[in-house]
Design a protein around this motif. Structure first.
Motif, PDB file in Angstrom:
ATOM      1  N   THR A 238       1.128  -0.771  -0.335  1.00  0.00           N
ATOM      2  CA  THR A 238      -0.185   0.048   0.110  1.00  0.00           C
ATOM      3  C   THR A 238       1.122   1.527  -0.270  1.00  0.00           C
ATOM      4  O   THR A 238       0.092   2.250  -1.034  1.00  0.00           O
ATOM      5  CB  THR A 238      -0.677  -0.042   0.994  1.00  0.00           C
ATOM      6  OG1 THR A 238      -1.897  -1.106   0.800  1.00  0.00           O
ATOM      7  CG2 THR A 238      -1.696   1.073   1.417  1.00  0.00           C
ATOM      8  N   ALA A 239       2.135   1.384   0.433  1.00  0.00           N
ATOM      9  CA  ALA A 239       2.528   2.144   0.933  1.00  0.00           C
ATOM     10  C   ALA A 239       3.384   2.317  -0.758  1.00  0.00           C
ATOM     11  O   ALA A 239       3.274   3.559  -0.566  1.00  0.00           O
ATOM     12  CB  ALA A 239       3.857   1.804   2.615  1.00  0.00           C
ATOM     13  N   PHE A 240       4.253   1.671  -0.708  1.00  0.00           N
ATOM     14  CA  PHE A 240       4.342   1.591  -2.167  1.00  0.00           C
ATOM     15  C   PHE A 240       3.617   1.884  -3.372  1.00  0.00           C
ATOM     16  O   PHE A 240       3.759   2.734  -4.413  1.00  0.00           O
ATOM     17  CB  PHE A 240       5.121   0.283  -2.961  1.00  0.00           C
ATOM     18  CG  PHE A 240       5.797   0.132  -4.249  1.00  0.00           C
ATOM     19  CD1 PHE A 240       7.282   0.530  -4.428  1.00  0.00           C
ATOM     20  CD2 PHE A 240       4.951  -0.509  -4.916  1.00  0.00           C
ATOM     21  CE1 PHE A 240       7.251   0.412  -5.838  1.00  0.00           C
ATOM     22  CE2 PHE A 240       5.405  -0.755  -6.698  1.00  0.00           C
ATOM     23  CZ  PHE A 240       6.385   0.201  -6.460  1.00  0.00           C
ATOM     24  N   ALA A 241       2.150   1.991  -3.706  1.00  0.00           N
ATOM     25  CA  ALA A 241       1.339   2.436  -4.323  1.00  0.00           C
ATOM     26  C   ALA A 241       1.054   4.137  -4.351  1.00  0.00           C
ATOM     27  O   ALA A 241       0.801   4.293  -4.951  1.00  0.00           O
ATOM     28  CB  ALA A 241      -0.287   1.519  -4.072  1.00  0.00           C
ATOM     29  N   ILE A 242       1.052   4.477  -3.219  1.00  0.00           N
ATOM     30  CA  ILE A 242       1.130   5.767  -2.635  1.00  0.00           C
ATOM     31  C   ILE A 242       2.319   6.331  -3.323  1.00  0.00           C
ATOM     32  O   ILE A 242       2.168   7.851  -3.844  1.00  0.00           O
ATOM     33  CB  ILE A 242       0.814   5.796  -1.504  1.00  0.00           C
ATOM     34  CG1 ILE A 242      -0.693   5.399  -0.433  1.00  0.00           C
ATOM     35  CG2 ILE A 242       0.630   7.049  -0.812  1.00  0.00           C
ATOM     36  CD1 ILE A 242      -0.671   4.849   0.870  1.00  0.00           C
ATOM     37  N   GLY A 243       3.680   5.578  -3.209  1.00  0.00           N
ATOM     38  CA  GLY A 243       4.278   6.586  -3.218  1.00  0.00           C
ATOM     39  C   GLY A 243       4.905   6.514  -4.627  1.00  0.00           C
ATOM     40  O   GLY A 243       5.355   7.515  -5.415  1.00  0.00           O
ATOM     41  N   ALA A 244       4.188   5.390  -5.219  1.00  0.00           N
ATOM     42  CA  ALA A 244       4.099   5.545  -6.522  1.00  0.00           C
ATOM     43  C   ALA A 244       3.423   6.084  -7.990  1.00  0.00           C
ATOM     44  O   ALA A 244       4.051   7.127  -8.909  1.00  0.00           O
ATOM     45  CB  ALA A 244       4.288   4.063  -7.214  1.00  0.00           C
ATOM     46  N   GLY A 245       2.900   6.749  -7.437  1.00  0.00           N
ATOM     47  CA  GLY A 245       1.248   7.712  -8.003  1.00  0.00           C
ATOM     48  C   GLY A 245       2.177   8.830  -8.001  1.00  0.00           C
ATOM     49  O   GLY A 245       2.185   9.133  -8.926  1.00  0.00           O
ATOM     50  N   ILE A 246       1.967   9.299  -6.818  1.00  0.00           N
ATOM     51  CA  ILE A 246       3.303  10.614  -6.427  1.00  0.00           C
ATOM     52  C   ILE A 246       4.329  10.655  -7.112  1.00  0.00           C
ATOM     53  O   ILE A 246       4.736  11.776  -8.430  1.00  0.00           O
ATOM     54  CB  ILE A 246       3.358  10.460  -4.537  1.00  0.00           C
ATOM     55  CG1 ILE A 246       2.154  10.857  -3.657  1.00  0.00           C
ATOM     56  CG2 ILE A 246       3.811  12.377  -4.969  1.00  0.00           C
ATOM     57  CD1 ILE A 246       0.863  11.511  -4.467  1.00  0.00           C
ATOM     58  N   ALA A 247       5.623   9.102  -7.203  1.00  0.00           N
ATOM     59  CA  ALA A 247       6.069   9.619  -7.625  1.00  0.00           C
ATOM     60  C   ALA A 247       6.145   9.805  -8.969  1.00  0.00           C
ATOM     61  O   ALA A 247       6.683  10.864  -9.894  1.00  0.00           O
ATOM     62  CB  ALA A 247       7.215   8.732  -7.220  1.00  0.00           C
ATOM     63  N   PHE A 248       4.820   9.401  -9.968  1.00  0.00           N
ATOM     64  CA  PHE A 248       4.986   9.288 -11.330  1.00  0.00           C
ATOM     65  C   PHE A 248       4.355  10.844 -11.549  1.00  0.00           C
ATOM     66  O   PHE A 248       4.681  11.662 -12.826  1.00  0.00           O
ATOM     67  CB  PHE A 248       3.132   8.490 -12.107  1.00  0.00           C
ATOM     68  CG  PHE A 248       2.730   8.534 -13.083  1.00  0.00           C
ATOM     69  CD1 PHE A 248       3.620   7.257 -13.559  1.00  0.00           C
ATOM     70  CD2 PHE A 248       2.460   9.025 -14.057  1.00  0.00           C
ATOM     71  CE1 PHE A 248       4.082   7.424 -15.005  1.00  0.00           C
ATOM     72  CE2 PHE A 248       2.491   8.812 -15.179  1.00  0.00           C
ATOM     73  CZ  PHE A 248       2.202   8.343 -15.741  1.00  0.00           C
ATOM     74  N   VAL A 249       3.252  11.467 -10.647  1.00  0.00           N
ATOM     75  CA  VAL A 249       3.180  13.159 -10.777  1.00  0.00           C
ATOM     76  C   VAL A 249       4.407  13.671 -10.817  1.00  0.00           C
ATOM     77  O   VAL A 249       4.609  14.905 -12.084  1.00  0.00           O
ATOM     78  CB  VAL A 249       1.956  13.117  -9.765  1.00  0.00           C
ATOM     79  CG1 VAL A 249       1.545  14.927  -9.760  1.00  0.00           C
ATOM     80  CG2 VAL A 249       0.801  12.914 -10.415  1.00  0.00           C
ATOM     81  N   VAL A 250       5.506  13.829 -10.295  1.00  0.00           N
ATOM     82  CA  VAL A 250       6.230  14.772  -9.834  1.00  0.00           C
ATOM     83  C   VAL A 250       7.441  14.531 -10.800  1.00  0.00           C
ATOM     84  O   VAL A 250       8.186  15.526 -10.760  1.00  0.00           O
ATOM     85  CB  VAL A 250       6.823  14.475  -7.804  1.00  0.00           C
ATOM     86  CG1 VAL A 250       8.185  15.007  -7.882  1.00  0.00           C
ATOM     87  CG2 VAL A 250       5.699  15.040  -6.778  1.00  0.00           C
ATOM     88  N   SER A 251       7.075  12.942 -11.391  1.00  0.00           N
ATOM     89  CA  SER A 251       8.075  12.450 -12.504  1.00  0.00           C
ATOM     90  C   SER A 251       8.191  13.311 -13.278  1.00  0.00           C
ATOM     91  O   SER A 251       8.893  13.712 -14.102  1.00  0.00           O
ATOM     92  CB  SER A 251       8.710  11.482 -12.466  1.00  0.00           C
ATOM     93  OG  SER A 251       9.049  11.079 -11.837  1.00  0.00           O
ATOM     94  N   PHE A 252       6.833  13.485 -14.445  1.00  0.00           N
ATOM     95  CA  PHE A 252       6.446  13.796 -15.319  1.00  0.00           C
ATOM     96  C   PHE A 252       5.962  15.293 -15.669  1.00  0.00           C
ATOM     97  O   PHE A 252       5.587  15.471 -16.580  1.00  0.00           O
ATOM     98  CB  PHE A 252       5.161  12.480 -16.138  1.00  0.00           C
ATOM     99  CG  PHE A 252       6.346  11.413 -16.129  1.00  0.00           C
ATOM    100  CD1 PHE A 252       7.057  11.121 -17.268  1.00  0.00           C
ATOM    101  CD2 PHE A 252       6.313  10.763 -14.968  1.00  0.00           C
ATOM    102  CE1 PHE A 252       7.843  10.368 -17.140  1.00  0.00           C
ATOM    103  CE2 PHE A 252       6.891   9.266 -15.475  1.00  0.00           C
ATOM    104  CZ  PHE A 252       7.431   8.742 -16.288  1.00  0.00           C
ATOM    105  N   LEU A 253       5.544  16.162 -14.282  1.00  0.00           N
ATOM    106  CA  LEU A 253       4.491  16.841 -14.635  1.00  0.00           C
ATOM    107  C   LEU A 253       5.922  18.708 -14.010  1.00  0.00           C
ATOM    108  O   LEU A 253       6.895  18.447 -13.130  1.00  0.00           O
ATOM    109  CB  LEU A 253       3.891  17.467 -13.664  1.00  0.00           C
ATOM    110  CG  LEU A 253       2.488  16.159 -14.568  1.00  0.00           C
ATOM    111  CD1 LEU A 253       1.244  16.539 -12.909  1.00  0.00           C
ATOM    112  CD2 LEU A 253       2.137  16.568 -15.926  1.00  0.00           C
TER     113      LEU A 253
END
Length: 253
Positions: A238-253
């Motif tokens: 669950t923690a990995f899923a939350i972190g991955a979703g935020i990291a995806f936004v921060v990385s590509f925007l």
């Protein structure tokens, strides 16, 4: 002998139903085993053995007849501590002699069929308020209170909505955290919010698996290593899923 065998079977059904409700509602493994053992002892079966994991319960009873063992599968788990408290109250009533076998079975079936969750809009409102308060707790500014509330509320609503269509919880949490990150980025980009990190941290707190982590530690301390490690792994995903979703936004925007 046949009558005693039937009674043993009925007692096992009651104990397993109680354990199933507790485990599905977020109860700790050791609490489930202790409750089932106490209920069986109150009904006259002293020698019982149980093995509980987050995905199943094995319960064995040694009555006057042959030993009976039954396995039930736990496929869905949520957090409903009110149901855990209600089952505990029934267990205490059985131990005190106030509730007989038939009454216990009827009351447990009633609890199992209950939907004690708050209405969705109240849950979203609570998630919104909690997100804003968490943001302040993490030293955020009051200017970001409203953005954190909106991001947290929409993120939680997204999680519930996605989970209805996607049975895999990991993807629902990933998509919900992605929505939170996207909204937080837009608020900062538009000048409504100021501290992107604080808004994101406050908003995702409603998705953080706090109960899972707590139960994992308590089960490990109680010696239930398999259950503790299983719940810990679920919390990590669950923690990995939350972190991955935020990291995806921060990385590509």
């Amino acid at each position: 002998m046949e009558e005693q065998t039937v009674q043993t079977k009925e007692i096992m059904e009651v104990c397993l139903l109680a354990g199933k409700i507790m485990l599905q509602s977020g109860g700790e493994t050791y609490r489930v085993e202790d409750t089932m053992t106490r209920m069986a002892a109150a009904f006259g079966i002293e020698n019982t053995h149980s093995y509980v994991t987050p995905t199943g319960i094995i319960f064995s009873a040694e009555g006057t007849g042959p030993t009976r063992t039954k396995l039930i599968r736990i496929s869905e788990r949520s957090t409903d501590l009110e149901k855990v408290a209600l089952v505990n109250s029934i267990s205490r009533g059985i131990s005190n002699g106030d509730i007989n076998l038939k009454q216990a079975f009827e009351q447990l079936n009633e609890i199992n069929s209950m939907d004690l969750a708050f209405p969705l809009m109240i849950q979203v409102a609570a998630a919104s308020l909690a997100s804003g308060c968490f943001m302040i707790m993490f030293n955020g500014g009051w200017n970001d209170f409203i953005p954190a509330m909106v991001s947290g509320g929409v993120g939680y609503l997204s999680f519930v909505s996605f989970h209805r269509f996607v049975s895999v919880k990991f993807f629902s949490e990933f998509l919900a955290s992605f929505v939170i990150g996207l909204l937080s980025f837009l608020f900062v980009k538009l000048g409504v919010g100021q501290q992107l990190d604080k808004i994101i941290i406050g908003s995702v707190m409603t998705l953080v698996p706090g109960l899972l982590v707590t139960n994992a530690i308590r089960d490990l301390m109680a010696g239930h290593l398999v259950a503790g490690l299983s719940k810990g792994a679920e919390a990590f995903l669950t923690a990995f899923a939350i972190g991955a979703g935020i990291a995806f936004v921060v990385s590509f925007l």
